[in-house]
Enzyme design. Structure first.
Site, PDB file in Angstrom:
ATOM      1  N   LYS A  26      23.506  23.970  -0.071  1.00 20.45           N
ATOM      2  CA  LYS A  26      24.524  22.980   0.181  1.00 20.45           C
ATOM      3  C   LYS A  26      23.929  21.873   1.175  1.00 20.45           C
ATOM      4  CE  LYS A  26      27.070  26.243   2.258  1.00 20.45           C
ATOM      5  NZ  LYS A  26      26.443  27.357   1.879  1.00 20.45           N
ATOM      6  N   ARG A  50      35.026  28.005   6.067  1.00 19.83           N
ATOM      7  CA  ARG A  50      34.690  29.199   5.446  1.00 19.83           C
ATOM      8  C   ARG A  50      35.780  30.289   5.411  1.00 19.83           C
ATOM      9  NH1 ARG A  50      28.660  28.219   7.017  1.00 19.83           N
ATOM     10  NH2 ARG A  50      27.579  29.963   6.264  1.00 19.83           N
ATOM     11  N   ARG A  70      12.786  31.632   2.550  1.00 24.18           N
ATOM     12  CA  ARG A  70      13.243  30.088   3.323  1.00 24.18           C
ATOM     13  C   ARG A  70      12.338  30.398   4.682  1.00 24.18           C
ATOM     14  NH1 ARG A  70      19.381  27.946   3.913  1.00 24.18           N
ATOM     15  NH2 ARG A  70      19.636  29.727   5.157  1.00 24.18           N
ATOM     16  N   ARG A  87      14.637  32.448   9.940  1.00 27.07           N
ATOM     17  CA  ARG A  87      15.844  32.466  10.686  1.00 27.07           C
ATOM     18  C   ARG A  87      16.209  33.727  10.895  1.00 27.07           C
ATOM     19  NH1 ARG A  87      20.229  28.238   8.151  1.00 27.07           N
ATOM     20  NH2 ARG A  87      21.434  29.809   8.574  1.00 27.07           N
ATOM     21  N   ARG A  98      25.914  38.364   5.102  1.00 28.82           N
ATOM     22  CA  ARG A  98      26.441  36.962   4.924  1.00 28.82           C
ATOM     23  C   ARG A  98      26.982  36.942   3.649  1.00 28.82           C
ATOM     24  NH1 ARG A  98      21.386  33.367   6.014  1.00 28.82           N
ATOM     25  NH2 ARG A  98      22.619  31.722   5.901  1.00 28.82           N
TER      26      ARG A  98
HETATM   27  P1  AMP Z   1      24.730  28.160   7.710  1.00 26.19           P
HETATM   28  O1  AMP Z   1      23.671  27.350   8.337  1.00 26.19           O
HETATM   29  O2  AMP Z   1      25.833  27.469   7.200  1.00 26.19           O
HETATM   30  O3  AMP Z   1      24.525  28.991   6.901  1.00 26.19           O
HETATM   31  O4  AMP Z   1      25.578  28.971   8.778  1.00 26.19           O
HETATM   32  C1  AMP Z   1      24.777  30.108   9.817  1.00 26.19           C
HETATM   33  C2  AMP Z   1      25.626  31.055  10.366  1.00 26.19           C
HETATM   34  O5  AMP Z   1      26.570  30.199  11.392  1.00 26.19           O
HETATM   35  C3  AMP Z   1      27.000  31.686   9.531  1.00 26.19           C
HETATM   36  O6  AMP Z   1      26.439  32.980   8.996  1.00 26.19           O
HETATM   37  C4  AMP Z   1      27.957  31.993  10.646  1.00 26.19           C
HETATM   38  O7  AMP Z   1      27.192  32.953  11.502  1.00 26.19           O
HETATM   39  C5  AMP Z   1      27.809  30.748  11.358  1.00 26.19           C
HETATM   40  N1  AMP Z   1      28.726  29.730  10.909  1.00 26.19           N
HETATM   41  C6  AMP Z   1      28.437  28.504  10.132  1.00 26.19           C
HETATM   42  N2  AMP Z   1      29.389  27.731   9.750  1.00 26.19           N
HETATM   43  C7  AMP Z   1      30.483  28.849  10.070  1.00 26.19           C
HETATM   44  C8  AMP Z   1      31.904  28.541   9.913  1.00 26.19           C
HETATM   45  N3  AMP Z   1      32.525  27.466   9.072  1.00 26.19           N
HETATM   46  N4  AMP Z   1      32.443  29.566  10.324  1.00 26.19           N
HETATM   47  C9  AMP Z   1      32.230  30.592  10.954  1.00 26.19           C
HETATM   48  N5  AMP Z   1      31.141  30.716  11.262  1.00 26.19           N
HETATM   49  C10 AMP Z   1      30.088  30.055  10.778  1.00 26.19           C
END
Ligand code: AMP
Length: 226
Positions: free
Chosen positions: A24, A99, A138, A171, A182
């Site tokens: 994404k 989400r 990654r 990460r 996740r």
């Molecule tokens: P991402 O970088 O999008 O993979 O997000 C990393 C982490 O940030 C996720 O695993 C969640 O812990 C938190 N996170 C990101 N976006 C959201 C969201 N829309 N709602 C809740 N937690 C989020």
């Protein structure tokens, strides 16, 4: 890719919906360049807060490290504040938000208040085994945020950023226990949004396992028809 005046004249809001590791972020950056839209990535906003050691960052980190979602109220407030900023008037590509169904409803309400709406939801579909492979391979540059993949997009010199030579890091939430969590969270909380947006007539499926350029052209084709 060149921007054309036609591309940048169009204003629309799109959501990239997909599991972690679907690509994404990569696709959002391409849309951001092509259509001059703001790229709003909730995960990046949380990571910026963590880097600045804000109270929000501290709270978010405790959920993120375990692969759990940050609570809806905190996440929605952060994103709604972000989309009120002037650059978002050019249209937004949402990456990693919403989400949950509560987030999707809050976004609909916030946009409606500003006389705006979502034009399309691009569901980037990738099989689970491919996601696990991608996420655990990654690596990130802590200095400039460049993203590498040890399998598909390795750095030129092992473990070093191509741009500034920084030692690449993984990460915490790309380590195996958090990755599993996740993916579970995606299935239970985010996947239902596919039906939510399908019912609204907004869903477009994109095959996310193709090479980046192919995924990109599918997405650009959809965006150009909006
Ligand atoms: P991402 O970088 O999008 O993979 O997000 C990393 C982490 O940030 C996720 O695993 C969640 O812990 C938190 N996170 C990101 N976006 C959201 C969201 N829309 N709602 C809740 N937690 C989020």
């Amino acid at each position: 890719m060149n921007k054309t005046s036609r591309d940048t004249d169009r204003i629309f809001n799109v959501i990239l919906l997909g599991p972690p590791g679907a690509g994404k972020g990569t696709q959002a950056k391409i849309l951001n360049q092509r259509f001059a839209m703001a790229h709003v990535a909730s995960g990046d906003l949380f990571r910026e807060n963590i880097a600045k050691q804000t109270a929000l960052g501290l709270l978010a980190k405790s959920f993120m490290d375990k692969g759990e979602l940050v609570p809806d109220d905190v996440t929605v407030r952060m994103v709604v504040e972000r989309i009120a900023q002037p650059d978002c008037a050019r249209g937004v590509v949402f990456d990693g938000f919403p989400r949950t169904q509560a987030q999707a409803q809050a976004l609909d309400a916030a946009l409606a208040q500003a006389n705006k709406k979502i034009a399309a939801v691009l569901w980037v579909n990738v099989r689970e085994e491919v996601l696990i492979q991608r996420l655990t391979a990654r690596r990130i540059c802590p200095t400039d945020g460049a993203v590498y993949n040890l399998l598909t997009n390795p750095p030129k010199i092992a473990s070093q950023c191509d741009h500034d030579g920084s030692a690449l890091i993984q990460r915490d939430d790309d380590k195996p226990p958090a990755v599993q969590r996740r993916l579970q969270v995606f299935h239970s909380q985010t996947q239902p949004l596919i039906d939510y947006y399908r019912a609204a007539g907004l869903l477009h499926e994109v095959q996310g396992e193709q090479p980046i350029e192919r995924v990109q052209s599918e997405i650009v084709n959809i965006a150009e028809r909006l």
